[in-house]
Design a protein around this motif. Sequence first.
Motif, PDB file in Angstrom:
ATOM      1  N   ALA A 220       0.842  -1.189   0.000  1.00  0.00           N
ATOM      2  CA  ALA A 220       0.000   0.000   0.000  1.00  0.00           C
ATOM      3  C   ALA A 220       0.878   1.241   0.000  1.00  0.00           C
ATOM      4  CB  ALA A 220      -0.906  -0.014   1.224  1.00  0.00           C
ATOM      5  N   ALA A 221       0.232   2.380  -0.261  1.00  0.00           N
ATOM      6  CA  ALA A 221       1.007   3.606  -0.418  1.00  0.00           C
ATOM      7  C   ALA A 221       1.827   3.925   0.821  1.00  0.00           C
ATOM      8  CB  ALA A 221       0.070   4.762  -0.742  1.00  0.00           C
ATOM      9  N   ASP A 222       1.257   3.736   2.005  1.00  0.00           N
ATOM     10  CA  ASP A 222       2.020   4.083   3.199  1.00  0.00           C
ATOM     11  C   ASP A 222       3.177   3.117   3.427  1.00  0.00           C
ATOM     12  OD1 ASP A 222       0.169   2.072   3.740  1.00  0.00           O
ATOM     13  OD2 ASP A 222       0.049   2.580   5.862  1.00  0.00           O
ATOM     14  N   VAL A 223       3.010   1.892   2.949  1.00  0.00           N
ATOM     15  CA  VAL A 223       4.088   0.918   3.082  1.00  0.00           C
ATOM     16  C   VAL A 223       5.225   1.262   2.125  1.00  0.00           C
ATOM     17  CG1 VAL A 223       4.689  -1.507   2.891  1.00  0.00           C
ATOM     18  CG2 VAL A 223       2.482  -0.854   3.848  1.00  0.00           C
ATOM     19  N   VAL A 224       4.866   1.682   0.928  1.00  0.00           N
ATOM     20  CA  VAL A 224       5.895   2.105  -0.027  1.00  0.00           C
ATOM     21  C   VAL A 224       6.685   3.272   0.553  1.00  0.00           C
ATOM     22  CG1 VAL A 224       6.295   3.081  -2.320  1.00  0.00           C
ATOM     23  CG2 VAL A 224       4.630   1.236  -2.023  1.00  0.00           C
ATOM     24  N   SER A 225       6.007   4.168   1.252  1.00  0.00           N
ATOM     25  CA  SER A 225       6.730   5.302   1.837  1.00  0.00           C
ATOM     26  C   SER A 225       7.661   4.842   2.953  1.00  0.00           C
ATOM     27  CB  SER A 225       5.755   6.377   2.323  1.00  0.00           C
ATOM     28  OG  SER A 225       5.149   6.005   3.529  1.00  0.00           O
ATOM     29  N   MET A 226       7.319   3.747   3.637  1.00  0.00           N
ATOM     30  CA  MET A 226       8.255   3.183   4.622  1.00  0.00           C
ATOM     31  C   MET A 226       9.542   2.729   3.939  1.00  0.00           C
ATOM     32  SD  MET A 226       5.826   0.713   6.882  1.00  0.00           S
ATOM     33  CE  MET A 226       4.314   1.322   7.631  1.00  0.00           C
TER      34      MET A 226
ATOM     35  N   GLU B  66      10.715   3.931   1.164  1.00  0.00           N
ATOM     36  CA  GLU B  66      11.440   5.138   0.754  1.00  0.00           C
ATOM     37  C   GLU B  66      12.180   5.759   1.939  1.00  0.00           C
ATOM     38  OE1 GLU B  66      11.816   5.924  -2.237  1.00  0.00           O
ATOM     39  OE2 GLU B  66      10.253   4.729  -3.193  1.00  0.00           O
ATOM     40  N   ASP B  67      11.533   5.793   3.102  1.00  0.00           N
ATOM     41  CA  ASP B  67      12.182   6.355   4.291  1.00  0.00           C
ATOM     42  C   ASP B  67      13.443   5.569   4.640  1.00  0.00           C
ATOM     43  OD1 ASP B  67      10.203   8.216   4.492  1.00  0.00           O
ATOM     44  OD2 ASP B  67       9.170   7.257   6.175  1.00  0.00           O
ATOM     45  N   SER B  68      13.315   4.250   4.553  1.00  0.00           N
ATOM     46  CA  SER B  68      14.469   3.416   4.868  1.00  0.00           C
ATOM     47  C   SER B  68      15.592   3.646   3.873  1.00  0.00           C
ATOM     48  CB  SER B  68      14.056   1.945   4.861  1.00  0.00           C
ATOM     49  OG  SER B  68      15.198   1.119   4.944  1.00  0.00           O
ATOM     50  N   VAL B  69      15.241   3.742   2.594  1.00  0.00           N
ATOM     51  CA  VAL B  69      16.260   3.938   1.563  1.00  0.00           C
ATOM     52  C   VAL B  69      16.987   5.261   1.791  1.00  0.00           C
ATOM     53  CG1 VAL B  69      16.592   4.366  -0.910  1.00  0.00           C
ATOM     54  CG2 VAL B  69      15.191   2.435  -0.146  1.00  0.00           C
ATOM     55  N   VAL B  70      16.258   6.286   2.198  1.00  0.00           N
ATOM     56  CA  VAL B  70      16.892   7.574   2.488  1.00  0.00           C
ATOM     57  C   VAL B  70      17.905   7.419   3.615  1.00  0.00           C
ATOM     58  CG1 VAL B  70      16.465   9.879   3.457  1.00  0.00           C
ATOM     59  CG2 VAL B  70      15.007   9.000   1.627  1.00  0.00           C
ATOM     60  N   GLN B  71      17.515   6.710   4.663  1.00  0.00           N
ATOM     61  CA  GLN B  71      18.433   6.527   5.796  1.00  0.00           C
ATOM     62  C   GLN B  71      19.636   5.678   5.404  1.00  0.00           C
ATOM     63  OE1 GLN B  71      16.420   5.142   9.338  1.00  0.00           O
ATOM     64  NE2 GLN B  71      14.713   6.551   8.958  1.00  0.00           N
ATOM     65  N   ARG B  72      19.370   4.640   4.617  1.00  0.00           N
ATOM     66  CA  ARG B  72      20.477   3.750   4.235  1.00  0.00           C
ATOM     67  C   ARG B  72      21.394   4.394   3.217  1.00  0.00           C
ATOM     68  NH1 ARG B  72      21.039   0.868   8.580  1.00  0.00           N
ATOM     69  NH2 ARG B  72      19.040   0.004   9.240  1.00  0.00           N
ATOM     70  N   ARG B  73      20.873   5.344   2.465  1.00  0.00           N
ATOM     71  CA  ARG B  73      21.740   6.102   1.559  1.00  0.00           C
ATOM     72  C   ARG B  73      22.808   6.825   2.376  1.00  0.00           C
ATOM     73  NH1 ARG B  73      20.939   8.583  -3.310  1.00  0.00           N
ATOM     74  NH2 ARG B  73      18.722   8.116  -3.222  1.00  0.00           N
ATOM     75  N   TRP B  74      22.385   7.472   3.450  1.00  0.00           N
ATOM     76  CA  TRP B  74      23.337   8.167   4.315  1.00  0.00           C
ATOM     77  C   TRP B  74      24.329   7.152   4.890  1.00  0.00           C
ATOM     78  CZ3 TRP B  74      24.609   7.528   9.421  1.00  0.00           C
ATOM     79  CH2 TRP B  74      25.442   8.517   9.972  1.00  0.00           C
ATOM     80  N   TRP B  75      23.796   6.049   5.339  1.00  0.00           N
ATOM     81  CA  TRP B  75      24.630   5.019   5.982  1.00  0.00           C
ATOM     82  C   TRP B  75      25.702   4.494   5.034  1.00  0.00           C
ATOM     83  CZ3 TRP B  75      25.171  -0.299   5.095  1.00  0.00           C
ATOM     84  CH2 TRP B  75      25.724  -1.035   6.149  1.00  0.00           C
ATOM     85  N   VAL B  76      25.322   4.168   3.804  1.00  0.00           N
ATOM     86  CA  VAL B  76      26.268   3.571   2.875  1.00  0.00           C
ATOM     87  C   VAL B  76      27.237   4.624   2.323  1.00  0.00           C
ATOM     88  CG1 VAL B  76      25.002   3.713   0.686  1.00  0.00           C
ATOM     89  CG2 VAL B  76      26.407   1.698   1.182  1.00  0.00           C
TER      90      VAL B  76
ATOM     91  N   VAL C 197      17.373  -2.733   4.543  1.00  0.00           N
ATOM     92  CA  VAL C 197      16.098  -2.108   4.181  1.00  0.00           C
ATOM     93  C   VAL C 197      14.953  -3.063   4.521  1.00  0.00           C
ATOM     94  CG1 VAL C 197      14.673  -1.273   2.265  1.00  0.00           C
ATOM     95  CG2 VAL C 197      17.078  -0.599   2.412  1.00  0.00           C
ATOM     96  N   ALA C 198      15.141  -4.343   4.239  1.00  0.00           N
ATOM     97  CA  ALA C 198      14.104  -5.328   4.564  1.00  0.00           C
ATOM     98  C   ALA C 198      13.797  -5.317   6.056  1.00  0.00           C
ATOM     99  CB  ALA C 198      14.542  -6.723   4.118  1.00  0.00           C
ATOM    100  N   GLN C 199      14.851  -5.238   6.877  1.00  0.00           N
ATOM    101  CA  GLN C 199      14.640  -5.228   8.331  1.00  0.00           C
ATOM    102  C   GLN C 199      14.006  -3.919   8.795  1.00  0.00           C
ATOM    103  OE1 GLN C 199      18.112  -7.286  10.554  1.00  0.00           O
ATOM    104  NE2 GLN C 199      18.869  -6.955   8.486  1.00  0.00           N
ATOM    105  N   ASP C 200      14.402  -2.815   8.179  1.00  0.00           N
ATOM    106  CA  ASP C 200      13.786  -1.533   8.536  1.00  0.00           C
ATOM    107  C   ASP C 200      12.288  -1.567   8.279  1.00  0.00           C
ATOM    108  OD1 ASP C 200      16.245  -0.456   9.164  1.00  0.00           O
ATOM    109  OD2 ASP C 200      16.457   0.669   7.293  1.00  0.00           O
ATOM    110  N   VAL C 201      11.925  -2.092   7.110  1.00  0.00           N
ATOM    111  CA  VAL C 201      10.515  -2.120   6.728  1.00  0.00           C
ATOM    112  C   VAL C 201       9.754  -3.096   7.624  1.00  0.00           C
ATOM    113  CG1 VAL C 201       8.920  -2.722   4.862  1.00  0.00           C
ATOM    114  CG2 VAL C 201      10.968  -1.380   4.370  1.00  0.00           C
TER     115      VAL C 201
END
Length: 131
Positions: free
Chosen positions: A33-39, A41-51, A65-69
């Motif tokens: 669902a849309a809110d899940v997709v945004s989760m 995206e949020d994780s990817v933003v955080q992991r971008r910083w991390w990597v 990302v799988a664990q974040d979601v």
Amino acid sequence: MDDPLTPVDPLERTLHTARALVLADLASGEVAAADVVSMVEDSVVQRRWWVEQWPEGAAYVAGLVAQDVQDALLESHGRWPLCPVCGSGDPHALDVEPELGPDPHWVCHKAGVKVASVGSLGSATGGAPTS
Ligand SMILES: [Zn+2]
């Protein structure tokens, strides 16, 4: 290939792949669902910083990302992904292994089995219908 949807920068490609894998697993569980997709995206933003801080960790991003979601879903939607292996007993979620490593996959600790690679959950659960 000059596909504008396929980023060529290695970092972008890593993040793009991680996002695609987790979205595929979400879709197989019909929770994209849309809110899940945004989760995701949020994780990817955080992991971008991390990597960016730790480029050697690029191979670990999909599992993270799988664990974040999974964590985010637990708070808002409940356990995900539910184990497709154990037919009886309490419904329980699969875990990502390794928690921090390359080639992440979903495992059921109850049955002690590897269920599917992250991104391939659909094939383990009977699959998303091929349209
Ligand atoms: Zn199980």
